[in-house]
Motif scaffolding. Structure first.
Motif, short mmCIF file in Angstrom:
data_model
loop_
_atom_site.label_atom_id
_atom_site.label_comp_id
_atom_site.label_asym_id
_atom_site.label_seq_id
_atom_site.Cartn_x
_atom_site.Cartn_y
_atom_site.Cartn_z
N VAL A 136 19.16 -36.14 -1.49
CA VAL A 136 19.91 -37.08 -2.33
C VAL A 136 21.07 -36.36 -3.01
O VAL A 136 22.21 -36.84 -3.01
N SER A 149 23.84 -35.59 -0.63
CA SER A 149 24.64 -36.75 -0.25
C SER A 149 25.57 -37.20 -1.38
O SER A 149 26.50 -37.95 -1.15
N TRP A 202 8.76 -36.72 -4.88
CA TRP A 202 10.03 -36.57 -4.18
C TRP A 202 10.56 -35.16 -4.32
O TRP A 202 11.16 -34.62 -3.39
N TRP A 236 14.80 -34.97 -3.08
CA TRP A 236 15.89 -34.85 -4.05
C TRP A 236 17.00 -33.94 -3.55
O TRP A 236 18.17 -34.16 -3.86
#
Length: 81
Positions: A40, A43, A31, A37
């Motif tokens: 992520v 977010s 990832w 990442w």
């Protein structure tokens, strides 16, 4: 992966309830290499208490993959005999 990021424990200490630590680590690295990442963490901008440890974990991983650190590890190794 969040447990590792929050506690800063070595991967080998990951609780067995979350599966084999090596499998989790391999997924983390995939990832990280794919850029997932980054998405992520972006977010989670409203949740700095979670985003900051994740950002640090991913950054540490990426720094360890830097060409200079790879060259340093590829140097001559000590052999006793």
């Amino acid at each position: 992966m969040l447990w590792i990021a929050m506690t800063r424990q070595p991967w080998g200490r990951l609780p067995k309830a979350w599966g084999p630590w090596h499998s989790v680590y391999v997924r983390f690295t995939r990832w990280a290499q794919s850029g997932l990442w980054d998405e992520v963490i972006a977010s989670l901008h409203a949740h700095a208490d979670v985003a900051d440890p994740l950002r640090r974990l991913v950054s540490d991983y990426q720094l360890s993959r830097h060409p200079a650190s790879i060259a340093r590890r590829a140097g001559p190794r000590f052999t006793p005999f």
